[in-house]
Design an enzyme around this catalytic site. Structure first.
Site, short mmCIF file in Angstrom:
data_model
loop_
_atom_site.label_atom_id
_atom_site.label_comp_id
_atom_site.label_asym_id
_atom_site.label_seq_id
_atom_site.Cartn_x
_atom_site.Cartn_y
_atom_site.Cartn_z
N SER A 113 95.43 14.32 -1.42
CA SER A 113 94.48 14.40 -2.52
C SER A 113 94.19 13.00 -3.08
O SER A 113 93.67 12.15 -2.36
CB SER A 113 95.00 15.35 -3.60
OG SER A 113 93.97 15.74 -4.46
N HIS A 155 94.28 23.77 -1.13
CA HIS A 155 94.57 22.42 -1.58
C HIS A 155 95.99 22.34 -2.13
O HIS A 155 96.45 23.23 -2.83
CB HIS A 155 93.57 22.03 -2.68
CG HIS A 155 93.63 20.59 -3.07
ND1 HIS A 155 92.89 19.62 -2.44
CD2 HIS A 155 94.35 19.96 -4.03
CE1 HIS A 155 93.15 18.45 -2.99
NE2 HIS A 155 94.03 18.63 -3.95
N ASP A 199 89.71 25.15 0.52
CA ASP A 199 89.80 23.98 -0.35
C ASP A 199 88.41 23.43 -0.61
O ASP A 199 87.61 23.26 0.31
CB ASP A 199 90.67 22.90 0.33
CG ASP A 199 90.85 21.65 -0.51
OD1 ASP A 199 90.47 21.65 -1.71
OD2 ASP A 199 91.37 20.66 0.02
#
Length: 216
Positions: free
Chosen positions: A52, A176, A146
């Site tokens: 991320s 995610h 995601d």
């Protein structure tokens, strides 16, 4: 992966907004190169990776080394990486609600990470101006459910078009942040282990090249 891992506790927003985390990531990379021998490694074997925001930081580290004319990381491992803030990707629309990372959190988070007039535009400009053809070999990992899936897939395709060695892995059943669920979700465990093994193998495959260059 069977590699030395340096886990960086970088500065967090809102107390430390952009680019503090990116600065910390670059400082850690430069420290790792400078101290690689004392850690039992080699400066040219230092790779970067993150998930991320950590993936975003990893991309920035590589871009900054390119811009400064310094050696780039050997490899990049990017898990469900924030490569774009655009809400227009199909996955951003499909998974805007109910899948962990969602549109509500994005709207809450962005002004805190990128406060002030023009800050987000500067961050987006940094991403748009990535010198893709000079990027290190990269493993791009995405999750099927995601918001960032399609942006990650787009990055992998762009890198491949520029001649960069890329492996793209999409895990269709996951969301995610799946690395945080590897202890309880079997698919997340498999994804974490398989991608880490692949990364370790890829990094070690370069070791013989570096040793040959050192002998010459």
């Amino acid at each position: 992966a069977r590699v030395i891992v340096i886990n960086v506790e970088y500065a967090l927003a809102p107390e430390h907004p952009w680019p503090a985390a990116n600065d910390d990531g670059e400082a850690a990379f430069l420290w790792a190169r400078a101290n690689a021998a004392s850690l039992g490694s080699h400066p040219d074997l230092v790779a970067v990776g993150g998930d991320s925001a950590g993936g975003n930081i990893s991309l920035t580290i590589s871009q900054r080394q390119i811009a400064a004319g310094r050696p780039t990381p050997l490899y990049q491992l990017l898990y469900y990486t924030a490569t774009s803030f655009s809400p227009h990707y199909e996955s951003a629309k499909l998974f805007a609600n109910g899948y962990g990372l969602d549109a509500t959190f994005r709207e809450f988070m962005l002004p805190r990470v990128y406060p002030g007039a023009g800050t987000m535009e500067k961050a987006m400009k940094e991403l748009r101006e990535l010198e893709l053809k000079r990027m290190p070999a990269t493993i791009v990992v995405t999750a099927g459910f995601d918001m960032l899936r399609d942006a990650g897939r787009s990055l992998a395709r762009k890198l491949e078009r520029e001649g960069v060695s890329v492996v793209y892995l999409n895990y269709p059943t996951l969301i995610h942040g799946f690395l945080q669920w590897s202890g309880v979700v079997p698919d997340a465990e498999r994804a974490a282990v398989d991608s880490a093994r692949l990364f370790g193998t890829a990094v070690r495959s370069r070791l013989s090249m570096i040793r040959s260059a050192a002998v010459q």
